[in-house]
Design an enzyme around this catalytic site. Structure first.
Site, PDB file in Angstrom:
ATOM      1  CD  GLU A 329      -2.561  -1.209   2.678  1.00  6.12           C
ATOM      2  OE1 GLU A 329      -3.738  -1.599   2.660  1.00  6.12           O
ATOM      3  OE2 GLU A 329      -1.971  -0.910   3.712  1.00  6.12           O
TER       4      GLU A 329
HETATM    5  C1  TNX Z   1      -4.346  -3.757   4.840  1.00  9.50           C
HETATM    6  S1  TNX Z   1      -3.126  -5.928   3.516  1.00  9.50           S
HETATM    7  C2  TNX Z   1      -3.062  -3.602   5.296  1.00  9.50           C
HETATM    8  C3  TNX Z   1      -2.840  -3.089   6.651  1.00  9.50           C
HETATM    9  C4  TNX Z   1      -4.118  -2.866   7.378  1.00  9.50           C
HETATM   10  C5  TNX Z   1      -5.090  -3.970   7.043  1.00  9.50           C
HETATM   11  C6  TNX Z   1      -6.351  -3.944   7.799  1.00  9.50           C
HETATM   12  C7  TNX Z   1      -1.844  -5.152   3.953  1.00  9.50           C
HETATM   13  C8  TNX Z   1      -0.582  -5.737   3.575  1.00  9.50           C
HETATM   14  N1  TNX Z   1      -1.943  -4.010   4.634  1.00  9.50           N
HETATM   15  O1  TNX Z   1      -2.072  -1.905   6.598  1.00  9.50           O
HETATM   16  O2  TNX Z   1      -3.857  -2.843   8.729  1.00  9.50           O
HETATM   17  O3  TNX Z   1      -5.379  -3.884   5.667  1.00  9.50           O
HETATM   18  O4  TNX Z   1      -7.103  -5.078   7.534  1.00  9.50           O
END
Ligand code: TNX
Length: 551
Positions: A329
């Site tokens: 992300e």
């Molecule tokens: C996505 S999936 C994230 C996290 C969040 C989470 C909450 C991923 C690698 N990163 O930063 O905490 O969703 O479900």
């Protein structure tokens, strides 16, 4: 006349509650092995201590009193009572074990120490009350070995900090399901949770806060070493993660020169509208739940000096083979910059002698990753948005894949729309849905040979306490354990929802004895004494009720 049947004739009516499903199990029926305060445990001393503690937890029987089992016994009983013999014979695949139980004796043989440990976990799950009123182990022949080498659970200690005791409790729980990796998400926008001598300001200035204005915290190096040692004693490795180049807002509190200004876009404003909190400001603690706004400076040498410092020290503190560099992300980092960063960061981690792991986004650079970099897939059971293609990039670089499909085994997803805890971005995930997938059918081109294993992440935006962790994780963590350990769906009669649901239900007394505040999710035939399924239950105030199933 004494109405109590002879222990030699005790039998057990319930189905054995072995989770994850073993590779093979035969149940000849007939009299059970009677487990009493006089039962001897003989053989491997470490394993005997593990078995005694587990039997005491499950039954209250203190076998120490009557046991003579610390000597080099290999053949079972030295006295008149039936005995449990535990040993390692070096034969078979890593982590495998064989278990024989009859009215006369129980033998668990591990191919190695981990295999014996897993055999003892199975033994603990087999213990049941007999029709004679005592405890017993049903007659059984089990030969068992894991399908995948890596079977993990992840705890996010950045969004909310979880202290050493909570982490140890999670290790107890995970090891009982034959998981062998604890991934700790040690840094994120909201805080930096591991003391580093090379970069002391990280914990001095960037660890005090958490989501929602809750208190933060961090592990000293002694704390971390303690966690690593406790994990090792439970045959688990620790896989530490420093998440980069996004998820790094906390760094701005300690080394503000390393980060870009936060990128506040429409997506971020939407999260602020939905969940509250302030927009992030450089150098100011962030306690909201938005993601993807922070970025390290990508074209600055100081950034790579930082990356080198933190991963070099992390490698020194970590005996396990993997270091996780994050990479998810990174919405605040332009794509070409992201590619440049993950290429360099994976090389820096590889130079420490460890194998890098990164979230699947980093696979976008394919062969430019350090050779052998492991990819962790967090998309859905049916991939969307090219996440499968990115994941295949790791295979191109000679690496394997860890599967963490969010709409199945993200333990922080709500299990019911009305549940107090959890998020819903990957949907509301029932116990049935957590079980309805097979690792080898998620991504085209990624089959058993390309898969390192399975990991169930628990992000902690809404999880503040061990009780919260239990409420979210149990029983769905058992689905992840079964996906990681057991034969493929279709390759074993036990790999059906109905079988799984019955076996999980049978674990309720063991879980209760271990103090696990599991949620009695619908669709599982919990023992009659279990509370009714309770969607929307407030675990923070009603933790006892969620798990209170008398043994
Ligand atoms: C996505 S999936 C994230 C996290 C969040 C989470 C909450 C991923 C690698 N990163 O930063 O905490 O969703 O479900």
């Amino acid at each position: 006349m004494d109405a109590t049947p002879d222990p030699a004739e005790w039998s057990i009516v319930a189905l054995p509650a072995v989770v994850p499903a073993p590779a093979s199990i035969a149940l000849p029926g007939g009299a059970a092995f009677p487990l009493t305060a006089h039962t001897e445990i003989a053989g491997d001393a470490d394993a005997a201590a593990t078995a005694r503690a587990l039997i005491a937890t499950r039954t209250g029987l203190d076998l120490r009193a009557g046991s003579t089992g610390s000597g080099p016994v290999t053949s079972g009983s030295t006295g008149s009572d039936p005995a449990i013999t535990l040993r390692i014979d070096g034969a078979g695949t890593p982590e495998s074990y064989r278990l024989h139980a009859s009215a006369a004796s129980v033998t668990v043989i591990g191919s190695d120490a981990a295999g014996l440990f897993y055999g003892i976990q199975t033994l603990g799950q087999l213990i049941a009350e007999t029709d004679g009123g005592g405890w017993g182990i049903p007659a059984a022949e089990i030969a068992d070995a894991p399908r995948f080498r890596y079977r993990g659970v992840m705890l996010d200690v950045a969004r909310h900090f979880h202290g050493v005791e909570t982490v140890k409790a999670l290790i107890d729980r995970a090891a009982s399901l034959k998981l062998n990796a604890l991934h700790l998400h040690l840094s994120d926008d909201q805080g930096w949770r591991l003391e580093l001598r090379s970069r002391p300001l990280l914990t001095e200035k960037a660890s005090a806060t958490a989501v929602g204005g809750d208190p933060g915290g961090f592990y000293t190096q002694a704390d971390y070493r303690g966690i690593v040692a406790y994990a090792a004693a439970h045959h688990m490795i620790v896989v530490p993660e420093f998440d980069m180049p996004g998820h790094t807002h906390a760094v701005t509190l300690a080394y503000p020169e390393l980060n870009e200004q936060p990128k506040v876009d429409e997506h971020m404003l939407e999260i602020i509208r939905d969940y509250g909190g302030d927009a992030p400001a450089h150098g100011v603690p962030y306690d909201g739940m938005a993601v993807g706004f922070s970025s390290l400076k990508i074209h600055d040498d100081a950034t790579y000096a930082f990356v080198t410092d933190v991963f070099t020290e992390l490698a020194e503190l970590t005996p396990g083979p993997y270091l996780h560099l994050g990479g998810d992300e990174a919405l605040g980092t332009p794509p070409e910059d992201f590619a440049h960063f993950v290429e360099r960061a994976s090389a820096i981690v590889a130079a420490t002698g460890k194998t890098p792991i990164a979230w699947h986004e980093a696979g976008v650079v394919g062969e430019r990753l350090a050779p052998g970099t492991v990819g962790q897939y967090w998309g859905f059971r049916t991939p969307t948005d090219g996440m499968d293609e990115k994941t295949r990039g790791f295979v191109a670089a000679g690496g394997q894949i860890i599967l963490s499909p969010a709409d199945a085994i993200y333990l922080d997803m709500k299990y019911d729309a009305d549940a107090a805890l959890g998020l819903v971005w990957a949907g509301v995930v029932s116990a049935q849905q957590s079980y309805a997938w097979d690792p080898a059918t998620v991504i085209d081109g990624i089959g058993d040979d390309e898969i390192l294993g399975v990991e169930a992440p628990l992000w902690a935006e809404t999880a503040r306490t061990l009780s919260d962790i239990d409420t979210l994780a149990f029983p769905r963590i058992a689905s992840a354990a079964e996906a990681g350990w057991s034969p493929a769906a279709g390759a074993s009669a036990l790999r059906t929802w109905d079988s799984f649901a019955q076996r999980v239900a049978g674990l309720a007394p063991l879980w209760t004895s271990m103090g696990i505040a599991f949620t009695p999710l619908p669709g599982i035939p919990w023992p009659a004494a279990a509370p009714a399924p309770a969607p929307g239950i407030d675990a923070a105030t009603d933790a006892e009720a969620t798990g209170a199933v008398p043994a």
